[in-house]
Design a protein around this motif. Structure first.
Motif, mmCIF file in Angstrom:
data_model
loop_
_atom_site.group_PDB
_atom_site.id
_atom_site.type_symbol
_atom_site.label_atom_id
_atom_site.label_comp_id
_atom_site.label_asym_id
_atom_site.label_seq_id
_atom_site.Cartn_x
_atom_site.Cartn_y
_atom_site.Cartn_z
ATOM 1 N N VAL A 23 41.646 43.582 31.181
ATOM 2 C CA VAL A 23 41.800 42.329 31.905
ATOM 3 C C VAL A 23 40.409 41.777 32.195
ATOM 4 N N ILE A 36 43.264 34.557 34.290
ATOM 5 C CA ILE A 36 43.436 35.939 33.853
ATOM 6 C C ILE A 36 43.694 35.984 32.352
ATOM 7 N N SER A 61 46.256 31.113 38.831
ATOM 8 C CA SER A 61 46.573 31.107 40.257
ATOM 9 C C SER A 61 46.713 29.687 40.784
ATOM 10 N N VAL A 68 40.398 32.434 39.645
ATOM 11 C CA VAL A 68 40.320 33.878 39.844
ATOM 12 C C VAL A 68 39.230 34.455 38.949
ATOM 13 N N ARG A 69 38.468 35.364 39.498
ATOM 14 C CA ARG A 69 37.370 36.022 38.804
ATOM 15 C C ARG A 69 37.443 37.520 39.082
ATOM 16 N N PRO A 71 38.781 40.286 37.728
ATOM 17 C CA PRO A 71 40.084 40.944 37.863
ATOM 18 C C PRO A 71 40.022 42.424 37.500
ATOM 19 N N TYR A 72 41.026 43.145 37.990
ATOM 20 C CA TYR A 72 41.117 44.588 37.744
ATOM 21 C C TYR A 72 42.574 44.970 37.593
ATOM 22 N N VAL A 84 47.487 43.413 38.975
ATOM 23 C CA VAL A 84 46.223 42.720 38.745
ATOM 24 C C VAL A 84 45.721 42.268 40.109
ATOM 25 N N ALA A 86 42.341 40.289 41.985
ATOM 26 C CA ALA A 86 41.243 39.413 41.552
ATOM 27 C C ALA A 86 40.640 38.663 42.725
ATOM 28 N N ASP A 88 39.485 35.437 44.678
ATOM 29 C CA ASP A 88 39.958 34.055 44.826
ATOM 30 C C ASP A 88 38.742 33.129 44.860
ATOM 31 N N GLY A 341 35.853 42.670 34.193
ATOM 32 C CA GLY A 341 37.254 43.007 34.349
ATOM 33 C C GLY A 341 37.455 44.496 34.516
#
Length: 365
Positions: A23, A36, A61, A68-69, A71-72, A84, A86, A88, A341
């Motif tokens: 991701v 995402i 989002s 969104v940046r 992400p995991y 997921v 992330a 905001d 990610g």
């Protein structure tokens, strides 16, 4: 001492592993790319990646900043649900910055944006998790919450805890202001890595824990991985970006079973990781590290995000206790500008399902 990369007790690796899911987000100052994206490994090869959905975003989002940046992906090993999580944050809109990094870091969103899925194809609508919430219901004075990750701890709670003993220990970066400074005016405050606990990433179960890393200067982007030693000890590794006097990504480790608590002792293994991937040779030119392990051989990977726009470049290790070296192999493939990610190990069923549903992955109606 012999070591096992993927012990049976490690919840990140499924019992029948095959393939990997990445991701990430893409930074495009002229477009709406802070969404995402998912990439799938080429078969069971963790060094070759191809975008799903033709490289178009999988999830967007509508909440908060609408961007969104960082992400995991993380799995609950008891339920199989994958989340997921992330930041905001939307930095670019209509070709212009939406604010300054000072504004973002001091007054940005204290929410993380969360999605969940039981099959990796059909995803829930997103919701916001307020990570400033303390157990007593009060709110800490945090700046923006960014770069979240989480590790599952099967015995986090005491016996008899409602909902079971297991929880995710969630960690992210924020400025932590005094309760008496609601305007966040104290310019001596810097980014630290904080932690909290939850079993489902909802506001009903989350509670802010405290400080995980305080290096005395701006510290961001922690990523972690664990492995079991031959004597049963669970060793935790973390790579973190310093924006302070010793800039760059460093790697350290602990054998403390409760690694998030303040008395855990950490030993530094390596500093200035990935500096040779930068054009300037400056160690601060890499950030957003992502740790993950091969599930077929004892190899560990550390992807580092070369900024401002190059994206991930790979580091590799046969033993993380000796640090990471550069993976310079023409076989390695990843789409340009793949940034910050995380990687999830899959089962063969999950891998085949993602391949079969490519182009149809997203929020269920």
């Amino acid at each position: 001492m012999s070591l096992s990369a993927n012990p049976a007790g490690c919840p990140a690796i499924p019992a029948d592993p095959y393939g990997y899911l990445l991701v990430h987000f893409i930074e495009d100052p002229q477009g709406y790319a802070e969404r995402i994206y998912l990439d799938l490994s080429d078969g069971d090869d963790p060094e070759r990646w191809g975008p799903l959905n033709g490289g178009e975003p999988i999830l967007t989002s509508p909440l908060g900043t609408t961007g969104v940046r960082d992400p995991y992906l993380v799995r609950n090993p008891e339920t199989g649900t994958v989340y997921v999580i992330a930041t905001d944050l939307r930095v670019f809109a209509d070709g212009e910055p939406t604010g300054s990094w000072y504004d973002f870091s001091h007054h940005g969103s204290r929410n993380l944006i969360i999605w969940k899925s039981d099959d990796l194809v059909h995803w829930s609508k997103p919701w916001a998790l307020d990570v400033s919430r303390r157990a007593d219901g009060t709110r800490a004075e945090l700046g923006m919450a960014w770069a979240p990750e989480a590790l599952w701890v099967p015995d986090y709670y005491e016996e008899g805890h409602e909902g079971g003993r297991g929880a995710f220990v969630l960690y992210w970066s924020s400025k932590l202001f005094a309760d008496g400074d609601p305007e966040h005016a104290d310019d001596a405050v810097y980014d630290r890595v904080l932690w909290g606990a939850t079993n489902d990433f909802t506001n009903n179960t989350f509670a802010l824990g405290g400080v995980l890393i305080d290096a005395g200067s701006n510290t961001i982007d922690t990523t972690m991985i664990q492995r079991e030693l031959s004597d049963g000890t669970l060793r935790t590794y973390r790579a973190t970006k310093s924006n302070g006097p010793k800039p760059g990504i460093w790697l350290d480790r602990t054998d403390s079973p409760r690694w998030w608590e303040p008395d855990a002792e950490w030993t530094v293994i390596q500093r200035e990781i990935g500096v040779d991937w930068t054009e300037s040779g400056h160690p601060g030119g890499v950030e957003g590290p992502a740790l993950f392990a091969s599930h077929s051989e004892p190899i560990w990977y550390l992807y580092v995000d070369v900024i401002p726009s190059i994206g991930y470049r790979p580091m590799v290790s046969a033993d993380p206790d000796r640090g990471f070296d550069y993976l310079r192999d023409d076989r390695f493939h990843m789409a340009p500008h793949t940034k910050h990610g995380g990687v999830l190990s899959l089962t063969r069923t999950e891998y085949d399902r993602l391949r079969a549903n490519d182009g149809c992955i997203g929020v269920r109606a």
